[in-house]
Design a protein around this motif. Structure first.
Motif, short mmCIF file in Angstrom:
data_model
loop_
_atom_site.label_atom_id
_atom_site.label_comp_id
_atom_site.label_asym_id
_atom_site.label_seq_id
_atom_site.Cartn_x
_atom_site.Cartn_y
_atom_site.Cartn_z
N VAL A 8 0.86 -1.18 0.00
CA VAL A 8 0.00 0.00 0.00
C VAL A 8 0.90 1.24 0.00
CG1 VAL A 8 -1.75 1.26 1.32
CG2 VAL A 8 -1.78 -1.25 1.28
N PRO A 9 0.65 2.17 -0.90
CA PRO A 9 1.47 3.38 -0.90
C PRO A 9 1.43 4.06 0.47
CG PRO A 9 0.02 3.32 -2.82
CD PRO A 9 -0.40 2.19 -1.92
N ASP A 10 2.60 4.36 1.01
CA ASP A 10 2.68 4.99 2.33
C ASP A 10 2.57 6.50 2.16
OD1 ASP A 10 2.97 5.46 4.99
OD2 ASP A 10 5.11 5.01 5.07
N ARG A 11 1.32 6.92 1.94
CA ARG A 11 1.00 8.33 1.76
C ARG A 11 -0.44 8.53 2.16
NH1 ARG A 11 -2.31 7.79 -2.37
NH2 ARG A 11 -1.79 6.47 -4.13
N VAL A 12 -0.83 9.75 2.33
CA VAL A 12 -2.21 10.06 2.65
C VAL A 12 -3.10 9.45 1.56
CG1 VAL A 12 -3.91 11.90 2.88
CG2 VAL A 12 -1.63 12.17 3.89
N SER A 40 -13.97 -2.20 -2.66
CA SER A 40 -15.38 -1.86 -2.52
C SER A 40 -16.06 -1.76 -3.88
CB SER A 40 -15.52 -0.54 -1.76
OG SER A 40 -16.87 -0.16 -1.67
N GLY A 41 -15.37 -1.16 -4.83
CA GLY A 41 -15.90 -1.04 -6.19
C GLY A 41 -16.11 -2.39 -6.85
N VAL A 81 -6.77 1.34 -1.93
CA VAL A 81 -6.97 -0.12 -1.98
C VAL A 81 -8.41 -0.45 -1.62
CG1 VAL A 81 -6.29 -2.34 -0.98
CG2 VAL A 81 -4.55 -0.59 -1.42
N LEU A 82 -8.90 0.15 -0.55
CA LEU A 82 -10.26 -0.16 -0.10
C LEU A 82 -11.32 0.31 -1.10
CD1 LEU A 82 -9.85 0.56 3.70
CD2 LEU A 82 -9.95 -1.66 2.55
#
Length: 143
Positions: A76-80, A91-92, A86-87
């Motif tokens: 997961v990109p470690d950014r805001v 969800s989509g 990802v979620l």
């Protein structure tokens, strides 16, 4: 790409978690990621270890109920908004996250999240189609 995880059911009483970690240490088994969830009566310890089969065997011998399950490790990109991206993709796709927990921060600037989805194979395919990097057991154990 799925990662094997052990789920250990334990009584919710003092010393049980220490006993499990001691058994693993005595057998030279390295814990790479873990999560503990509890209720009033019992807990579920979820583990990713470097020697899955050996861990399962030694814990069963000590009387701990152990199950093997498959999970997905996603870089997961470690950014805001990294986890949100990802979620949103999941969800989509109409998938449900049964549970998740964080693993580690990697040298490439990403974090690793462990997921259990209601439809694992379809979720993996969607994540790969969306360009998310999946992390293998070998990569988890190498960090």
């Amino acid at each position: 790409m799925l990662v094997e995880q052990l789920a250990v059911f334990l009584e919710n009483k003092s010393g049980r978690l220490a006993e499990i970690t001691a058994v693993l240490a005595q057998n030279n088994i390295n814990i790479r990621a873990l999560s503990v969830a509890d209720t009033a009566d019992f807990g579920i310890l979820r583990l990713i270890v470097d020697k899955v089969e050996l861990a399962r065997e030694v814990l069963k011998k000590r009387g701990f109920p152990v199950n093997r399950t498959k999970v997905v490790a996603v870089a997961v990109p470690d950014r805001v908004g990294g986890l949100a991206s990802v979620l949103e993709a999941v969800s989509g796709g109409g998938f449900n996250v049964e549970y998740m927990y964080a693993y580690a921060h990697r040298a490439d600037g990403s974090a690793v999240m462990i997921f259990r989805f209601d439809e694992m194979d379809r979720a993996v395919a969607l994540l790969q189609e969306q360009g998310f990097a999946l992390v293998s057991t070998g990569e988890i154990c190498a960090v």
